[in-house]
Write a protein that holds these residues in place. Structure first.
Motif, PDB file in Angstrom:
ATOM      1  N   VAL A  73      20.339   8.471  81.947  1.00  0.00           N
ATOM      2  CA  VAL A  73      20.155   7.559  80.824  1.00  0.00           C
ATOM      3  C   VAL A  73      21.114   7.926  79.699  1.00  0.00           C
ATOM      4  CG1 VAL A  73      18.521   6.745  79.069  1.00  0.00           C
ATOM      5  CG2 VAL A  73      17.725   7.191  81.411  1.00  0.00           C
ATOM      6  N   ALA A  74      21.842   6.932  79.199  1.00  0.00           N
ATOM      7  CA  ALA A  74      22.673   7.125  78.003  1.00  0.00           C
ATOM      8  C   ALA A  74      21.906   6.587  76.802  1.00  0.00           C
ATOM      9  CB  ALA A  74      23.999   6.398  78.156  1.00  0.00           C
ATOM     10  N   TRP A  75      21.824   7.392  75.741  1.00  0.00           N
ATOM     11  CA  TRP A  75      21.076   6.936  74.570  1.00  0.00           C
ATOM     12  C   TRP A  75      21.682   7.526  73.304  1.00  0.00           C
ATOM     13  CZ3 TRP A  75      18.452  10.446  71.407  1.00  0.00           C
ATOM     14  CH2 TRP A  75      18.310  11.734  71.924  1.00  0.00           C
ATOM     15  N   CYS A  76      21.461   6.836  72.208  1.00  0.00           N
ATOM     16  CA  CYS A  76      21.917   7.311  70.908  1.00  0.00           C
ATOM     17  C   CYS A  76      21.013   6.708  69.838  1.00  0.00           C
ATOM     18  CB  CYS A  76      23.369   6.894  70.664  1.00  0.00           C
ATOM     19  SG  CYS A  76      24.045   7.471  69.075  1.00  0.00           S
ATOM     20  N   VAL A  77      20.753   7.486  68.799  1.00  0.00           N
ATOM     21  CA  VAL A  77      19.977   6.996  67.664  1.00  0.00           C
ATOM     22  C   VAL A  77      20.799   7.194  66.397  1.00  0.00           C
ATOM     23  CG1 VAL A  77      18.781   9.203  67.316  1.00  0.00           C
ATOM     24  CG2 VAL A  77      17.714   7.078  66.532  1.00  0.00           C
ATOM     25  N   ALA A  78      20.702   6.236  65.479  1.00  0.00           N
ATOM     26  CA  ALA A  78      21.471   6.281  64.229  1.00  0.00           C
ATOM     27  C   ALA A  78      20.589   5.781  63.094  1.00  0.00           C
ATOM     28  CB  ALA A  78      22.735   5.437  64.359  1.00  0.00           C
ATOM     29  N   PHE A  79      21.034   6.035  61.863  1.00  0.00           N
ATOM     30  CA  PHE A  79      20.209   5.728  60.693  1.00  0.00           C
ATOM     31  C   PHE A  79      21.000   4.958  59.642  1.00  0.00           C
ATOM     32  CE2 PHE A  79      18.672   9.720  62.466  1.00  0.00           C
ATOM     33  CZ  PHE A  79      17.315   9.446  62.622  1.00  0.00           C
ATOM     34  N   ALA A  80      20.256   4.257  58.800  1.00  0.00           N
ATOM     35  CA  ALA A  80      20.744   3.800  57.500  1.00  0.00           C
ATOM     36  C   ALA A  80      19.801   4.401  56.466  1.00  0.00           C
ATOM     37  CB  ALA A  80      20.750   2.282  57.404  1.00  0.00           C
ATOM     38  N   GLU A  81      20.348   5.218  55.579  1.00  0.00           N
ATOM     39  CA  GLU A  81      19.530   5.948  54.621  1.00  0.00           C
ATOM     40  C   GLU A  81      19.131   5.044  53.436  1.00  0.00           C
ATOM     41  OE1 GLU A  81      18.346   8.829  55.153  1.00  0.00           O
ATOM     42  OE2 GLU A  81      19.545   9.429  56.900  1.00  0.00           O
ATOM     43  N   PRO A  82      18.133   5.474  52.645  1.00  0.00           N
ATOM     44  CA  PRO A  82      17.661   4.635  51.540  1.00  0.00           C
ATOM     45  C   PRO A  82      18.743   4.174  50.571  1.00  0.00           C
ATOM     46  CG  PRO A  82      16.080   6.380  51.946  1.00  0.00           C
ATOM     47  CD  PRO A  82      17.259   6.663  52.837  1.00  0.00           C
ATOM     48  N   ASP A  83      19.732   5.026  50.272  1.00  0.00           N
ATOM     49  CA  ASP A  83      20.765   4.597  49.327  1.00  0.00           C
ATOM     50  C   ASP A  83      21.596   3.452  49.896  1.00  0.00           C
ATOM     51  OD1 ASP A  83      21.951   6.211  51.236  1.00  0.00           O
ATOM     52  OD2 ASP A  83      23.301   7.201  49.826  1.00  0.00           O
ATOM     53  N   GLU A  84      21.847   3.483  51.196  1.00  0.00           N
ATOM     54  CA  GLU A  84      22.579   2.374  51.822  1.00  0.00           C
ATOM     55  C   GLU A  84      21.722   1.118  51.853  1.00  0.00           C
ATOM     56  OE1 GLU A  84      25.165   1.355  55.859  1.00  0.00           O
ATOM     57  OE2 GLU A  84      23.800   3.079  55.868  1.00  0.00           O
ATOM     58  N   ILE A  85      20.439   1.272  52.153  1.00  0.00           N
ATOM     59  CA  ILE A  85      19.517   0.133  52.142  1.00  0.00           C
ATOM     60  C   ILE A  85      19.514  -0.526  50.769  1.00  0.00           C
ATOM     61  CG2 ILE A  85      17.079  -0.511  52.290  1.00  0.00           C
ATOM     62  CD1 ILE A  85      16.808   1.739  54.429  1.00  0.00           C
ATOM     63  N   ASP A  86      19.444   0.289  49.725  1.00  0.00           N
ATOM     64  CA  ASP A  86      19.432  -0.247  48.364  1.00  0.00           C
ATOM     65  C   ASP A  86      20.757  -0.916  48.005  1.00  0.00           C
ATOM     66  OD1 ASP A  86      16.840   0.659  47.948  1.00  0.00           O
ATOM     67  OD2 ASP A  86      17.490   2.569  47.102  1.00  0.00           O
ATOM     68  N   ARG A  87      21.832  -0.405  48.552  1.00  0.00           N
ATOM     69  CA  ARG A  87      23.150  -0.909  48.181  1.00  0.00           C
ATOM     70  C   ARG A  87      23.490  -2.239  48.857  1.00  0.00           C
ATOM     71  NH1 ARG A  87      25.613   3.072  49.843  1.00  0.00           N
ATOM     72  NH2 ARG A  87      26.747   2.293  51.659  1.00  0.00           N
ATOM     73  N   ILE A  88      23.132  -2.373  50.145  1.00  0.00           N
ATOM     74  CA  ILE A  88      23.593  -3.565  50.891  1.00  0.00           C
ATOM     75  C   ILE A  88      22.444  -4.431  51.389  1.00  0.00           C
ATOM     76  CG2 ILE A  88      25.714  -2.378  51.576  1.00  0.00           C
ATOM     77  CD1 ILE A  88      24.557  -2.072  54.387  1.00  0.00           C
ATOM     78  N   ASN A  89      21.230  -4.044  51.215  1.00  0.00           N
ATOM     79  CA  ASN A  89      19.964  -4.693  51.604  1.00  0.00           C
ATOM     80  C   ASN A  89      19.520  -4.251  52.998  1.00  0.00           C
ATOM     81  OD1 ASN A  89      20.506  -6.749  53.701  1.00  0.00           O
ATOM     82  ND2 ASN A  89      21.460  -8.000  52.104  1.00  0.00           N
ATOM     83  N   ILE A  90      18.237  -4.394  53.248  1.00  0.00           N
ATOM     84  CA  ILE A  90      17.641  -3.828  54.463  1.00  0.00           C
ATOM     85  C   ILE A  90      18.156  -4.503  55.727  1.00  0.00           C
ATOM     86  CG2 ILE A  90      15.597  -5.305  54.220  1.00  0.00           C
ATOM     87  CD1 ILE A  90      15.795  -1.765  55.816  1.00  0.00           C
ATOM     88  N   LEU A  91      18.407  -5.806  55.687  1.00  0.00           N
ATOM     89  CA  LEU A  91      18.867  -6.487  56.889  1.00  0.00           C
ATOM     90  C   LEU A  91      20.250  -6.010  57.306  1.00  0.00           C
ATOM     91  CD1 LEU A  91      18.197  -8.634  59.001  1.00  0.00           C
ATOM     92  CD2 LEU A  91      19.269 -10.330  57.504  1.00  0.00           C
ATOM     93  N   ARG A  92      21.169  -5.975  56.355  1.00  0.00           N
ATOM     94  CA  ARG A  92      22.522  -5.516  56.673  1.00  0.00           C
ATOM     95  C   ARG A  92      22.534  -4.042  57.047  1.00  0.00           C
ATOM     96  NH1 ARG A  92      26.178  -6.976  51.768  1.00  0.00           N
ATOM     97  NH2 ARG A  92      27.785  -6.084  53.126  1.00  0.00           N
TER      98      ARG A  92
END
Length: 207
Positions: A73-92
């Motif tokens: 199985v190939a897998w990867c997990v990634a994040f968008a941190e709160p400052d990025e969420i605040d900067r560009i909005n949760i959807l983006r």
């Protein structure tokens, strides 16, 4: 229960590397949004694997171990941190985290199956699958990895900020969390653009 019908149909068209993609944590008031991408081998099976929201925490941990310990199985997990969420909005921010997860896979991706609607300008060919974590086994696997990883992270954050009870509500807007917010004010893990965090007059804790 999710199965591999969608993945098999794509493989029959010559699209062999099919990644299921899902996220966890779009709604909470604190913490990152996490996204996972998973490529399952052909004919891979995992009895009982389902949408992470339908599984108990113990079951999610069991399936997480099963998925991530399988070298096929190939897998990867990634994040968008709160400052990025605040900067560009949760959807983006969610879309950005999904793209990072696919980019981080050890194998080149031919096509993605993404839980929900198609994404504008997503860097890979993809299909949006509404309620995909209940239909596609690779999306279900991604949902478990995204959820377990995020829950573990929020449990670690709770050690740093025990006053909020993050290990119990994972940053969601429960009564316990809202009461703690009004008592202590937000910390650096809170999403400042989210209501009711944005309404609080207390100063934010510096990073």
């Amino acid at each position: 229960m999710p199965d591999t019908s969608l993945e098999s149909a794509l493989r029959a068209r010559g699209l062999l590397m099919v990644a299921g993609v899902d996220e966890a944590g779009r709604g909470p008031l604190a913490g990152p949004v996490s996204a996972a991408a998973v490529i399952l081998p052909a004919k891979w099976r995992c009895k009982g694997l389902d949408d992470s929201k339908k599984l108990s925490p113990a079951k999610r941990e069991q399936f997480y171990a099963r998925i991530t310990s399988d070298e096929r199985v190939a897998w990867c997990v990634a994040f968008a941190e709160p400052d990025e969420i605040d900067r560009i909005n949760i959807l983006r921010a969610t879309h950005a985290a999904m793209a990072r997860a696919v980019e981080g896979l050890a194998r080149a991706v031919d096509h993605c199956l993404i839980d929900g609607l198609r994404l504008p300008a997503f860097p890979w060919p993809h299909d949006g699958v509404v309620k995909g974590d209940s239909k596609s086994l690779s999306i279900a696997a991604a949902s478990v990895i995204a959820k377990v990883t995020r829950d573990r992270l929020m449990t670690e954050v709770a050690l740093e900020f025990p006053q909020y009870g993050f290990e119990r509500h994972m940053g969601y807007g429960t009564r316990e969390h809202l009461e703690a917010l009004h008592r202590h004010g937000p910390c650096r893990h809170h999403r400042r653009s989210f209501q009711p965090v944005a309404q609080l007059p207390l100063p934010f804790e510096p990073a």
